[in-house]
Motif scaffolding. Structure first.
Motif, PDB file in Angstrom:
ATOM      1  N   LEU A  23       7.624  18.364  16.338  1.00  0.00           N
ATOM      2  CA  LEU A  23       8.864  18.696  17.035  1.00  0.00           C
ATOM      3  C   LEU A  23       8.564  19.038  18.489  1.00  0.00           C
ATOM      4  O   LEU A  23       7.618  19.766  18.774  1.00  0.00           O
ATOM      5  N   VAL A  24       9.344  18.500  19.412  1.00  0.00           N
ATOM      6  CA  VAL A  24       9.151  18.825  20.829  1.00  0.00           C
ATOM      7  C   VAL A  24      10.164  19.868  21.268  1.00  0.00           C
ATOM      8  O   VAL A  24       9.824  20.879  21.880  1.00  0.00           O
ATOM      9  N   ILE A  25      11.412  19.617  20.939  1.00  0.00           N
ATOM     10  CA  ILE A  25      12.468  20.541  21.370  1.00  0.00           C
ATOM     11  C   ILE A  25      13.545  20.577  20.290  1.00  0.00           C
ATOM     12  O   ILE A  25      13.737  19.594  19.566  1.00  0.00           O
ATOM     13  N   MET A  26      14.184  21.726  20.196  1.00  0.00           N
ATOM     14  CA  MET A  26      15.232  21.861  19.179  1.00  0.00           C
ATOM     15  C   MET A  26      16.332  22.764  19.730  1.00  0.00           C
ATOM     16  O   MET A  26      16.049  23.796  20.337  1.00  0.00           O
ATOM     17  N   SER A  48      23.667  21.019  17.780  1.00  0.00           N
ATOM     18  CA  SER A  48      22.308  21.202  17.267  1.00  0.00           C
ATOM     19  C   SER A  48      21.600  19.858  17.320  1.00  0.00           C
ATOM     20  O   SER A  48      22.200  18.833  16.980  1.00  0.00           O
ATOM     21  N   LEU A  49      20.373  19.857  17.761  1.00  0.00           N
ATOM     22  CA  LEU A  49      19.604  18.608  17.753  1.00  0.00           C
ATOM     23  C   LEU A  49      18.122  18.908  17.789  1.00  0.00           C
ATOM     24  O   LEU A  49      17.698  20.023  18.107  1.00  0.00           O
ATOM     25  N   GLN A  50      17.343  17.886  17.443  1.00  0.00           N
ATOM     26  CA  GLN A  50      15.887  18.000  17.490  1.00  0.00           C
ATOM     27  C   GLN A  50      15.349  16.712  18.097  1.00  0.00           C
ATOM     28  O   GLN A  50      15.898  15.640  17.843  1.00  0.00           O
ATOM     29  N   LEU A  74      19.055  22.271  27.669  1.00  0.00           N
ATOM     30  CA  LEU A  74      17.787  21.944  27.003  1.00  0.00           C
ATOM     31  C   LEU A  74      16.612  22.114  27.952  1.00  0.00           C
ATOM     32  O   LEU A  74      15.537  22.549  27.571  1.00  0.00           O
ATOM     33  N   GLY A  75      16.836  21.757  29.231  1.00  0.00           N
ATOM     34  CA  GLY A  75      15.771  21.843  30.226  1.00  0.00           C
ATOM     35  C   GLY A  75      15.612  23.240  30.812  1.00  0.00           C
ATOM     36  O   GLY A  75      14.754  23.473  31.668  1.00  0.00           O
ATOM     37  N   GLY A  76      16.463  24.175  30.403  1.00  0.00           N
ATOM     38  CA  GLY A  76      16.327  25.554  30.840  1.00  0.00           C
ATOM     39  C   GLY A  76      16.770  25.814  32.270  1.00  0.00           C
ATOM     40  O   GLY A  76      16.384  26.820  32.862  1.00  0.00           O
ATOM     41  N   SER A  88       8.623  23.652  22.016  1.00  0.00           N
ATOM     42  CA  SER A  88       7.453  23.700  21.129  1.00  0.00           C
ATOM     43  C   SER A  88       6.204  24.186  21.851  1.00  0.00           C
ATOM     44  O   SER A  88       5.300  24.711  21.216  1.00  0.00           O
ATOM     45  N   ASN A  89       6.139  24.023  23.190  1.00  0.00           N
ATOM     46  CA  ASN A  89       4.916  24.440  23.894  1.00  0.00           C
ATOM     47  C   ASN A  89       4.715  25.948  23.841  1.00  0.00           C
ATOM     48  O   ASN A  89       3.590  26.434  23.785  1.00  0.00           O
TER      49      ASN A  89
END
Ligand SMILES: Nc1ncnc2c1ncn2[C@@H]1O[C@H](COP(=O)(O)OP(=O)(O)OP(=O)(O)O)[C@@H](O)[C@H]1O
Ligand SMILES: [Mg+2]
Length: 337
Positions: A23-26, A48-50, A74-76, A88-89
């Protein structure tokens, strides 16, 4: 390349414990309400997404459906009003972090490509990319070499010293992509990256994305209206009125989304109805539900039909016709009922 799906309804910490490795992002239950004076605009209503390693996920949807809002959250670079975004990082929900923590976590994780390039127009292509190297925190001695390498990588080795005004739209977009790739991101968030480009240029950008995807396993989340991009997606999400109204697990034809659309219940078990199908049916707001052979059949429901449904029927004992119980005689054979 879709990874395993997570069970919905978990609380944050349980969810983190269960996160699949690829998973990279959720995002979970994202809500965004913009407040402009007295006016509130609900831009996201529970998304909601992954995204998993190496995936190319495309987001499509009409203007104003919340695509840019979602990408920025998502990108903050934008805060949601509610909901969580896991990177995930750092294995954390970024909505709990300070702005400076988010900025530092973004380095080496997310690269942004915007529809309109945000290059500085008095600086050359190389200087623009070097600036992004500085912002990415690259030590000074490596900035120039790394910038040249990236410009060459996007096919602009011969354009180092051109200012953006002396580059084509496609070339400017490639400079912007070189900037986005500075920190070897695991995920590129691209908001209509080929929006202003002609077909040939758009195709080149897309090829570049595919190469990066294949070479480095970079995941892409791309907002687009482009059929070219949509046809290369591993997964497509349709956004409408701030919710994901449909998903597609394969390449899509934007004009024929009905063919591949899968509807997903949201976390409150609500089912989004595709707008075009509603329009075809005359925009009904109420439905009768029937379950038949494991199929759910929804039929538009009107007051007139309601009356018809509620009418009790009796069988005429002489001719066998079904007749409303409100009748005194059978309209077919005249027998008293
Ligand atoms: N800063 C803001 N303040 C108030 N409302 C906003 C703001 N940004 C966006 N909106 C509203 O939020 C909704 C979603 O906007 P958003 O930009 O995310 O849509 P979009 O899907 O990216 O549209 P487009 O395809 O036109 O780029 C729209 O109704 C928009 O008017
Ligand atoms: Mg937008």
């Amino acid at each position: 390349m879709t990874g395993p799906k997570l069970t919905s309804g978990l609380v944050a910490d349980e969810l983190l414990a269960d996160v699949p490795e690829n998973l990279v992002i959720m995002a979970k239950d994202l809500i965004k309400i913009y407040q402009t004076g007295e006016i509130e605009t609900v831009a996201l209503r529970g998304v909601s997404l992954q995204v998993f390693e190496g995936e190319i996920v495309v987001i499509v949807g009409p203007s104003g459906s919340g695509k840019t809002t979602l990408t920025n959250i998502l990108g903050g670079t934008l805060r949601s009003s509610a909901g969580q975004v896991y990177w995930s990082n750092i294995r954390q929900d970024i909505s709990k972090l300070e702005d400076r923590e988010i900025t530092s976590a973004r380095r080496g994780f997310i690269g942004f490509v915007f529809q309109v390039d945000n290059l500085l127009h008095h600086m050359t292509a190389l200087q623009n990319v070097e600036l992004s190297a500085r912002i990415a925190g690259l030590p000074k001695r490596w900035r120039k070499d790394r910038s040249k390498e990236l410009l060459e990588r996007v096919g602009l080795g011969h354009r180092f010293h051109h200012v953006p005004g002396r580059l084509s739209g496609g070339e400017r977009q490639r400079v912007a992509i070189a900037c986005a790739l500075m920190n070897n991101p695991k995920l590129v968030l691209a908001d209509e990256p080929t929006g202003d480009l002609d077909l040939v240029n758009a195709e080149e950008i897309l090829d570049l994305f595919r190469e990066l995807n294949a070479e480095y396993g970079t995941a892409f989340l791309i907002v687009t209206h482009s059929q070219q991009i949509a046809s290369k997606a591993n997964r497509t999400l349709e956004l409408r009125d701030g919710i994901i109204s449909g998903t597609h697990d394969s390449a899509v034809f934007l004009r024929q989304l009905d063919r591949t659309r899968v509807l997903e219940l949201d976390n409150q078990d609500r089912l989004p109805m595709p707008e075009n199908i509603l329009q075809e049916l005359g925009n009904p707001r109420r439905f009768q539900v029937e379950v038949s052979n494991s199929r759910i059949i929804l039929s538009p429901y009107t007051e007139g039909e309601a009356a018809a449904v509620q009418v009790q029927l009796v069988t005429c004992r002489i001719c066998g016709k079904l007749v409303s119980s409100s009748r005194v005689t059978c309209p077919n054979c005249g027998t008293a009922l």
